[in-house]
Design a protein around this motif. Structure first.
Motif, PDB file in Angstrom:
ATOM      1  N   GLU A 132     -17.094 -18.263   7.598  1.00  0.00           N
ATOM      2  CA  GLU A 132     -16.520 -18.397   8.941  1.00  0.00           C
ATOM      3  C   GLU A 132     -15.645 -19.634   9.090  1.00  0.00           C
ATOM      4  O   GLU A 132     -14.726 -19.656   9.914  1.00  0.00           O
ATOM      5  CB  GLU A 132     -17.640 -18.417   9.991  1.00  0.00           C
ATOM      6  N   SER A 175     -23.852 -16.800   5.847  1.00  0.00           N
ATOM      7  CA  SER A 175     -23.211 -17.079   7.130  1.00  0.00           C
ATOM      8  C   SER A 175     -23.553 -18.485   7.610  1.00  0.00           C
ATOM      9  O   SER A 175     -24.693 -18.937   7.503  1.00  0.00           O
ATOM     10  CB  SER A 175     -23.655 -16.059   8.172  1.00  0.00           C
ATOM     11  N   TRP A 180     -22.242 -16.481  14.254  1.00  0.00           N
ATOM     12  CA  TRP A 180     -21.347 -15.477  13.674  1.00  0.00           C
ATOM     13  C   TRP A 180     -22.107 -14.361  12.958  1.00  0.00           C
ATOM     14  O   TRP A 180     -21.504 -13.577  12.239  1.00  0.00           O
ATOM     15  CB  TRP A 180     -20.378 -16.144  12.704  1.00  0.00           C
ATOM     16  N   ASN A 181     -23.416 -14.311  13.180  1.00  0.00           N
ATOM     17  CA  ASN A 181     -24.219 -13.291  12.498  1.00  0.00           C
ATOM     18  C   ASN A 181     -25.172 -12.593  13.473  1.00  0.00           C
ATOM     19  O   ASN A 181     -26.215 -12.086  13.091  1.00  0.00           O
ATOM     20  CB  ASN A 181     -25.006 -13.927  11.353  1.00  0.00           C
ATOM     21  N   TRP A 196     -21.006  -9.303   9.875  1.00  0.00           N
ATOM     22  CA  TRP A 196     -21.457  -8.851   8.561  1.00  0.00           C
ATOM     23  C   TRP A 196     -22.279  -7.574   8.594  1.00  0.00           C
ATOM     24  O   TRP A 196     -22.993  -7.263   7.653  1.00  0.00           O
ATOM     25  CB  TRP A 196     -22.212 -10.002   7.871  1.00  0.00           C
ATOM     26  N   TYR A 215     -29.189 -10.230   5.414  1.00  0.00           N
ATOM     27  CA  TYR A 215     -28.408 -11.311   6.000  1.00  0.00           C
ATOM     28  C   TYR A 215     -28.966 -12.654   5.537  1.00  0.00           C
ATOM     29  O   TYR A 215     -30.177 -12.789   5.283  1.00  0.00           O
ATOM     30  CB  TYR A 215     -28.444 -11.259   7.525  1.00  0.00           C
TER      31      TYR A 215
END
Length: 256
Positions: A132, A175, A180-181, A196, A215
């Protein structure tokens, strides 16, 4: 110069302190691997690469350590060329140009994945660390070069497909944050979205094997004030974050 004793010392310490897994940087910013030609295409690996990596896996195995190789980092779009040589960063074209991405996949990634397909202490392949910071997304994109979210998702998807086609090992991305996940947006957890998911990656690269198996998120102190992107906060349990895959905390500040 490869220092076998340094890795022996690291894995000995890990075993002594009850640590059973490590993340291992492979290319990072590209300064020492892989090999590039003058046009920026990847041509392969140097003559010592595999013998050195073989030795690392063996030493780790001897100390009961699982290894998760991390292929790239956001550093690949930084510029360290002035202090670490002409290949230290400035590799955004490896992400944006699919011909160059494929030169990496065909000449490095697939041979590497096939070589270690049966390595029992290879936990998973991490395609890139904290992408990111290289992406033009809210709160990210602070490296010297930047790429779009869809370009990075395609870069991840192309490599995930190649790994899944050539081994049974798992694939992940490191990440930088739940920011952002996760798709859980509230005033206290104003996430940007989960970049993702299978759907996001396969929209950028349409192939059924372009997906992550789990993840991986990272955590540092800036993530708990004024926002709460804290995976250790029991008031915000795993199901709060709307995660549809198993999730690990792959990196955390030692003093945070």
């Amino acid at each position: 110069m490869y220092d076998a004793q340094e890795f022996e010392n690291i894995f000995t310490d890990c075993e002594n302190y009850g640590i059973n897994s490590v993340r291992l940087w492979i290319h990072c910013d590209g300064r020492s691997s892989p090999e590039f030609n003058s046009s920026g295409y990847v041509t392969g690996l140097d003559a010592n690469f595999f013998s050195n990596l073989d030795d690392i896996f063996l030493r780790a195995k001897n100390h009961n350590i699982m290894v998760m190789p991390c292929l790239w980092s956001f550093d690949m779009t930084e510029n360290f060329t002035g202090v670490a040589g002409m290949y230290a960063g400035l590799h955004a074209d490896l992400i944006t140009d699919t011909l160059k991405t494929n030169s990496y996949i065909n000449n490095v990634l697939i041979p590497m994945v096939q070589r270690y397909a049966g390595t029992c202490n290879l936990l998973a392949w991490e395609i890139i660390n904290e992408p990111e910071w290289s992406m033009t997304v809210s709160g990210g994109g602070n490296t010297f070069q930047t790429v779009t979210a869809s370009q990075m998702q395609r870069f991840v998807g192309m490599q995930a497909k190649a790994i899944h086609q050539n081994s049974t090992k798992m694939v992940t991305v490191g990440s930088a944050s739940l920011k952002w996940n996760s798709d859980k947006f509230t005033l206290s957890t104003p996430t940007v979205g989960n970049f993702w998911t299978d759907q996001k990656i396969q929209t950028a690269y349409n192939h059924a094997q372009a997906y992550l198996d789990f993840y991986q998120i990272h955590y540092y102190s800036w993530m708990h004030s004024p926002w709460i992107f804290d995976p250790l906060n029991l008031s915000y349990p795993l199901n709060y974050w709307l995660l549809d895959k198993p999730t690990i905390v792959g990196e955390i500040g030692a003093i945070d």
